[in-house]
Design an enzyme around this catalytic site. Sequence first.
Site, PDB file in Angstrom:
ATOM      1  N   HIS A 232       0.710  -1.125   0.048  1.00  0.00           N
ATOM      2  CA  HIS A 232      -0.013   0.027   0.093  1.00  0.00           C
ATOM      3  C   HIS A 232       0.866   1.404  -0.037  1.00  0.00           C
ATOM      4  O   HIS A 232       2.044   1.351   0.392  1.00  0.00           O
ATOM      5  CB  HIS A 232      -0.976  -0.008   1.398  1.00  0.00           C
ATOM      6  CG  HIS A 232      -0.077  -0.156   2.459  1.00  0.00           C
ATOM      7  ND1 HIS A 232       0.486   1.230   3.326  1.00  0.00           N
ATOM      8  CD2 HIS A 232       0.274  -0.930   3.411  1.00  0.00           C
ATOM      9  CE1 HIS A 232       1.188   1.014   4.185  1.00  0.00           C
ATOM     10  NE2 HIS A 232       0.940  -0.384   4.446  1.00  0.00           N
TER      11      HIS A 232
ATOM     12  N   ARG B 167      -5.818   2.031   3.853  1.00  0.00           N
ATOM     13  CA  ARG B 167      -4.516   2.432   3.010  1.00  0.00           C
ATOM     14  C   ARG B 167      -4.677   1.458   1.854  1.00  0.00           C
ATOM     15  O   ARG B 167      -4.037   1.882   0.704  1.00  0.00           O
ATOM     16  CB  ARG B 167      -3.440   2.139   3.918  1.00  0.00           C
ATOM     17  CG  ARG B 167      -3.244   1.136   4.653  1.00  0.00           C
ATOM     18  CD  ARG B 167      -2.012   1.283   5.614  1.00  0.00           C
ATOM     19  NE  ARG B 167      -1.421   0.262   6.407  1.00  0.00           N
ATOM     20  CZ  ARG B 167      -1.937  -0.244   7.431  1.00  0.00           C
ATOM     21  NH1 ARG B 167      -3.180   0.403   8.070  1.00  0.00           N
ATOM     22  NH2 ARG B 167      -1.549  -1.385   8.182  1.00  0.00           N
TER      23      ARG B 167
ATOM     24  N   GLU C 113      -2.519  -6.674   7.349  1.00  0.00           N
ATOM     25  CA  GLU C 113      -1.306  -6.629   7.625  1.00  0.00           C
ATOM     26  C   GLU C 113      -1.099  -7.620   9.035  1.00  0.00           C
ATOM     27  O   GLU C 113      -2.282  -7.753   9.708  1.00  0.00           O
ATOM     28  CB  GLU C 113      -0.853  -5.278   8.288  1.00  0.00           C
ATOM     29  CG  GLU C 113       0.386  -5.087   8.702  1.00  0.00           C
ATOM     30  CD  GLU C 113       1.424  -5.621   7.834  1.00  0.00           C
ATOM     31  OE1 GLU C 113       1.496  -6.576   7.610  1.00  0.00           O
ATOM     32  OE2 GLU C 113       2.359  -4.729   7.522  1.00  0.00           O
TER      33      GLU C 113
END
Length: 213
Positions: A8, A52, A76
């Site tokens: 990202h 993001r 993540e």
Amino acid sequence: MNIYLIRHGRQNSKLCNIDVALSKEGLLQSALVGKRLASKGIEAVYSSHLIRAVETAGEANRYWNAEHIIRQELKEISFGEMEGLADEEIGARFLDFKKEQERMEKDLPYPGGECAGDVIRRAMPVFEEIAASGYKHAAVVTHGGVIRTVTSALLRMDPKYYRILGNSLENCSITEVHWDEKTRRFFVERFNDYAHLEPYPELLRASWVEAEN
């Protein structure tokens, strides 16, 4: 088929793994990687559900006009108790953990969070889904921890060593993976390619943060 793993773009906060929008630099990084891959014929772009990643996929997808598919499994790695903290506080509060992590003696989970194996187990089924999709070219907008852990799995590394894959992955860098239908294997073709960012030093991570958690 080819799968382009994209980290990202730069978010608008340096705090650990908080769900925030892209900065103006992140939007520019996203446009640059979209333009870089515009000739590849990308048919689908997958992303995690984090803001993001969704925004990076949306900005890059202006050049692709591909289907956008969101998978929470691509989020993540969980940094557990570190999340929401500044790097200085992490360094002070988790000094012993960081030292143990650097030794790479085992696949160590973040305090209250995930280890590399946890990420591999949740993310790899998405890559297997993409491989079986029939697409020729797909992009996956995800996160540094996912790219490094999944790449370590594709290279058949012990997951405890995943952190040696790139001291710091650039935002909107490209890691290319090829799925060979005949051999039923993934091949890593390139890793952390950020040639599209090199003309812009202000967009590189060295101008923003010193290290990765």
